[in-house]
Design a protein around this motif. Structure first.
Motif, PDB file in Angstrom:
ATOM      1  N   TYR A 329       0.824  -1.204   0.000  1.00 50.96           N
ATOM      2  CA  TYR A 329       0.000   0.000   0.000  1.00 50.96           C
ATOM      3  C   TYR A 329       0.859   1.254   0.000  1.00 50.96           C
ATOM      4  CZ  TYR A 329      -4.018  -2.939   1.114  1.00 50.96           C
ATOM      5  OH  TYR A 329      -5.012  -3.889   1.079  1.00 50.96           O
ATOM      6  N   LEU A 330       0.384   2.293  -0.651  1.00 48.99           N
ATOM      7  CA  LEU A 330       1.041   3.592  -0.665  1.00 48.99           C
ATOM      8  C   LEU A 330       0.160   4.597   0.068  1.00 48.99           C
ATOM      9  CD1 LEU A 330       2.311   3.707  -4.358  1.00 48.99           C
ATOM     10  CD2 LEU A 330       3.600   3.086  -2.302  1.00 48.99           C
ATOM     11  N   PRO A 331       0.765   5.562   0.760  1.00 46.10           N
ATOM     12  CA  PRO A 331      -0.042   6.525   1.532  1.00 46.10           C
ATOM     13  C   PRO A 331      -0.847   7.450   0.632  1.00 46.10           C
ATOM     14  CG  PRO A 331       2.284   7.155   1.525  1.00 46.10           C
ATOM     15  CD  PRO A 331       2.210   5.802   0.888  1.00 46.10           C
ATOM     16  N   LYS A 332      -2.001   7.852   1.163  1.00 44.60           N
ATOM     17  CA  LYS A 332      -2.869   8.804   0.471  1.00 44.60           C
ATOM     18  C   LYS A 332      -3.031  10.021   1.364  1.00 44.60           C
ATOM     19  CE  LYS A 332      -5.387   4.858  -1.418  1.00 44.60           C
ATOM     20  NZ  LYS A 332      -6.634   4.063  -1.327  1.00 44.60           N
ATOM     21  N   LYS A 363     -13.565  17.245  16.962  1.00 46.16           N
ATOM     22  CA  LYS A 363     -14.414  16.594  15.961  1.00 46.16           C
ATOM     23  C   LYS A 363     -14.210  17.295  14.623  1.00 46.16           C
ATOM     24  CE  LYS A 363     -17.882  15.132  19.342  1.00 46.16           C
ATOM     25  NZ  LYS A 363     -17.082  15.529  20.513  1.00 46.16           N
ATOM     26  N   GLY A 364     -14.945  16.842  13.616  1.00 50.47           N
ATOM     27  CA  GLY A 364     -14.873  17.471  12.309  1.00 50.47           C
ATOM     28  C   GLY A 364     -14.300  16.555  11.262  1.00 50.47           C
ATOM     29  N   HIS A 365     -14.377  16.984  10.017  1.00 53.48           N
ATOM     30  CA  HIS A 365     -13.900  16.174   8.894  1.00 53.48           C
ATOM     31  C   HIS A 365     -12.418  15.883   9.026  1.00 53.48           C
ATOM     32  CE1 HIS A 365     -12.387  15.576   4.709  1.00 53.48           C
ATOM     33  NE2 HIS A 365     -13.441  14.781   4.673  1.00 53.48           N
ATOM     34  N   GLY A 366     -12.054  14.609   8.875  1.00 56.06           N
ATOM     35  CA  GLY A 366     -10.655  14.227   8.906  1.00 56.06           C
ATOM     36  C   GLY A 366     -10.035  14.224  10.287  1.00 56.06           C
ATOM     37  N   VAL A 367     -10.856  14.178  11.332  1.00 56.89           N
ATOM     38  CA  VAL A 367     -10.344  14.167  12.707  1.00 56.89           C
ATOM     39  C   VAL A 367     -10.792  12.880  13.395  1.00 56.89           C
ATOM     40  CG1 VAL A 367     -10.354  15.303  14.966  1.00 56.89           C
ATOM     41  CG2 VAL A 367     -10.343  16.675  12.867  1.00 56.89           C
ATOM     42  N   ARG A 368      -9.869  12.180  14.030  1.00 58.84           N
ATOM     43  CA  ARG A 368     -10.162  10.949  14.769  1.00 58.84           C
ATOM     44  C   ARG A 368      -9.551  11.045  16.160  1.00 58.84           C
ATOM     45  NH1 ARG A 368      -8.093   4.860  12.874  1.00 58.84           N
ATOM     46  NH2 ARG A 368      -7.996   3.917  14.966  1.00 58.84           N
ATOM     47  N   VAL A 369     -10.296  10.602  17.161  1.00 59.50           N
ATOM     48  CA  VAL A 369      -9.795  10.566  18.534  1.00 59.50           C
ATOM     49  C   VAL A 369      -9.978   9.151  19.076  1.00 59.50           C
ATOM     50  CG1 VAL A 369     -10.012  11.459  20.881  1.00 59.50           C
ATOM     51  CG2 VAL A 369     -10.347  12.996  18.932  1.00 59.50           C
ATOM     52  N   ASP A 370      -8.888   8.517  19.468  1.00 59.13           N
ATOM     53  CA  ASP A 370      -8.935   7.221  20.138  1.00 59.13           C
ATOM     54  C   ASP A 370      -8.665   7.462  21.615  1.00 59.13           C
ATOM     55  OD1 ASP A 370      -9.208   6.208  17.591  1.00 59.13           O
ATOM     56  OD2 ASP A 370      -7.629   4.697  17.800  1.00 59.13           O
ATOM     57  N   ILE A 391      -5.741  12.168  15.896  1.00 56.32           N
ATOM     58  CA  ILE A 391      -5.252  11.884  14.540  1.00 56.32           C
ATOM     59  C   ILE A 391      -6.013  12.745  13.538  1.00 56.32           C
ATOM     60  CG2 ILE A 391      -4.850  10.079  12.822  1.00 56.32           C
ATOM     61  CD1 ILE A 391      -5.830   8.818  16.168  1.00 56.32           C
ATOM     62  N   VAL A 392      -5.287  13.375  12.625  1.00 61.79           N
ATOM     63  CA  VAL A 392      -5.933  14.147  11.566  1.00 61.79           C
ATOM     64  C   VAL A 392      -5.438  13.677  10.211  1.00 61.79           C
ATOM     65  CG1 VAL A 392      -6.174  16.172  13.057  1.00 61.79           C
ATOM     66  CG2 VAL A 392      -4.225  16.024  11.496  1.00 61.79           C
ATOM     67  N   ARG A 393      -6.293  13.857   9.219  1.00 63.19           N
ATOM     68  CA  ARG A 393      -5.978  13.478   7.837  1.00 63.19           C
ATOM     69  C   ARG A 393      -6.348  14.641   6.926  1.00 63.19           C
ATOM     70  NH1 ARG A 393      -9.567  10.033   7.388  1.00 63.19           N
ATOM     71  NH2 ARG A 393     -10.992  11.191   6.072  1.00 63.19           N
ATOM     72  N   ALA A 394      -5.444  14.977   5.986  1.00 56.82           N
ATOM     73  CA  ALA A 394      -5.694  16.066   5.041  1.00 56.82           C
ATOM     74  C   ALA A 394      -4.940  15.778   3.748  1.00 56.82           C
ATOM     75  CB  ALA A 394      -5.243  17.405   5.638  1.00 56.82           C
ATOM     76  N   PRO A 395      -5.244  16.487   2.666  1.00 59.19           N
ATOM     77  CA  PRO A 395      -4.579  16.209   1.377  1.00 59.19           C
ATOM     78  C   PRO A 395      -3.076  16.443   1.392  1.00 59.19           C
ATOM     79  CG  PRO A 395      -6.627  17.414   1.027  1.00 59.19           C
ATOM     80  CD  PRO A 395      -6.372  17.427   2.501  1.00 59.19           C
TER      81      PRO A 395
END
Length: 450
Positions: A329-332, A363-370, A391-395
């Motif tokens: 797998y390659l990162p996105k 909270k919000g788009h691309g935000v994760r809390v464990d 954890i956050v995810r963005a382009p």
């Protein structure tokens, strides 16, 4: 499709136990939580199908007690055990006992844990597999004098390390001959206290290293794939504080070469399960095997968000005999994880246990809390101080940094000190924003004080 498990006992606590419960529920598998008396009100106890108290707060009397855990397995009729990370997750004896009793240990076989758990054996295995290793023959040092003689040949600086080590314990950087004896004595004492084994070996110290690890998965049929990298170079005293993917230091060619080396490492021992091959990478992008963690890691959500893949689910499927697809797998986009610890960052990261009086997670788009905590939860002094992973995810990396800054601003914990202010400070530093850091960078910075 192989027969799945009916019931999994989770031999752990806190956020990782809750994380495993969630995937099991989605897979239609019942769960058993174990807990100490200090964790009676923990969310993993509430959300598991069954829960068994296994002892008082001290880990030795609860989460590290193999007889108590196996008794819980027996009375609940669990057919598998998931060890999470920490505690017994890399204990070969525990894995072997599970195997002997016909209980599936969701992780590698005992021989894999033993091979990769001993640093010298692991290094020898990697040399035979053709995986680059840090210069140094990996043999135990007989004495401080023996070490100094070898260091003269190898050239300073050198790193002396505990053969049974982990988490930065029993490690010392020695920059000159005059410092060797003191480093030798303190490393041996710490190794003996931490692992019951004061064996020490030595390697060439890599100047300005990046800590980049490759996530791998191996099945029961000899297949091994890699799931891209995580950069864990932001560290304090060898403890990871922030992880990201892709690494700002990575190139396509380096990823391909490191990914292939990680697959070689897994295939060399017929690895089964989810694991991580950790490398040091120097300024010229030469990489060297450091160790292999034969378990799920704290930072696994970075990979999950980067490739949109549930690693706990993959662990469980491999454990009950499913074959891997055979694809790497390659990162996105870009993913960043901040570890939120109950510590005072402006007071030498002193632990800050106590009752959380107010809690609001981002909270919000691309935000994760464990996390396993909530308003009213008491953070115990008996266990690791981590209370959440943000954890956050963005382009792009720049957008991920901006999103993390916003998420940290929204992350509210009152009643105790946390490392949120540290991460806010870190993201403002030009070196971090430019990707200009290594494992020793943070130790050279002057942090704010109370």
């Amino acid at each position: 499709m192989a027969q799945k498990f009916n019931k999994i006992l989770i031999a752990n606590r806190g956020e990782i136990a809750l994380r495993i419960i969630r995937t099991c529920r989605e897979m239609g598998i019942k769960t058993v939580a174990i807990y100490s008396t200090a964790d009676r009100e923990s969310l993993h106890v509430r959300f598991a199908d069954e829960a068994v108290c296994i002892g008082p707060p001290a880990s030795a009397d609860s989460y590290l007690s193999i007889p108590k855990i196996m008794a819980a397995v027996e009375i609940t009729n669990a057919d598998a055990v998931h060890p999470g990370y920490g505690f017994l997750s890399e204990n070969a004896d525990f894995a072997e006992i599970c195997q002997d009793y016909g209980i599936k240990f969701i992780g590698p076989r005992p021989e894999h844990i033993r091979t990769m758990g001993d640093k010298i054996t692991a290094k020898d295995t990697m040399i035979r597999a053709g995986v680059p290793v840090v210069p140094g023959d990996g043999t135990l040092l007989k004495s401080a004098e023996d070490g100094m003689q070898r260091a003269e040949t190898m050239g300073y600086p050198v790193m002396i390390k505990a053969t049974a080590g982990g988490g930065g314990k029993g490690m010392r950087i020695v920059k000159r001959k005059e410092d060797f004896v003191n480093a030798w004595n303190s490393a041996r004492a710490e190794a003996k206290a931490s692992f019951g084994n004061d064996g020490i070996y030595m390697e060439k110290y890599i100047v300005q290293p990046r800590h980049i690890e490759i996530q791998v998965v191996g099945d029961q049929y000899g297949n091994v794939v890699h799931l891209s990298e995580r950069d864990c170079s932001v560290q304090r005293r060898h403890q990871k504080l922030l992880e990201e993917c892709p690494s700002p230091f990575m190139t396509d060619d380096l990823r391909e070469r490191m990914g292939e080396a990680a697959i070689q490492a897994g295939k060399a021992i017929n690895y089964e399960g989810v694991g991580t091959v950790e490398f040091l990478v120097d300024a010229d992008r030469n990489f060297y095997f450091m160790e292999m963690n034969t378990r799920i890691q704290v930072e696994h959500p970075v990979t999950e968000e980067s490739i949109d893949h549930d690693l706990i689910k993959e662990q469980i499927k491999v454990a009950y005999g499913e074959k891997l697809s055979g694809m790497n797998y390659l990162p996105k986009g870009h993913v960043i994880e901040c570890r939120i610890n109950a510590e005072d960052p402006w007071n030498d990261f002193r632990p800050s246990p106590g009752k959380i009086t107010s809690f609001h997670s981002s909270k919000g788009h691309g935000v994760r809390v464990d996390t396993h905590v909530y308003a009213g939860y008491t953070v115990s002094p008996y266990y690791d101080s981590m209370i959440a992973k943000l954890i956050v995810r963005a382009p792009t990396r720049a957008e991920a940094i901006t999103k993390m800054e916003r998420a940290l601003d929204e992350f509210i914990v009152e009643g105790i000190k946390t490392t949120v202010p540290f991460h806010q400070w870190l993201l403002r530093q030009n070196d971090f924003r430019d990707g200009n850091f290594d494992t020793g960078w943070l130790g050279k910075q002057e942090l704010p004080r109370n």
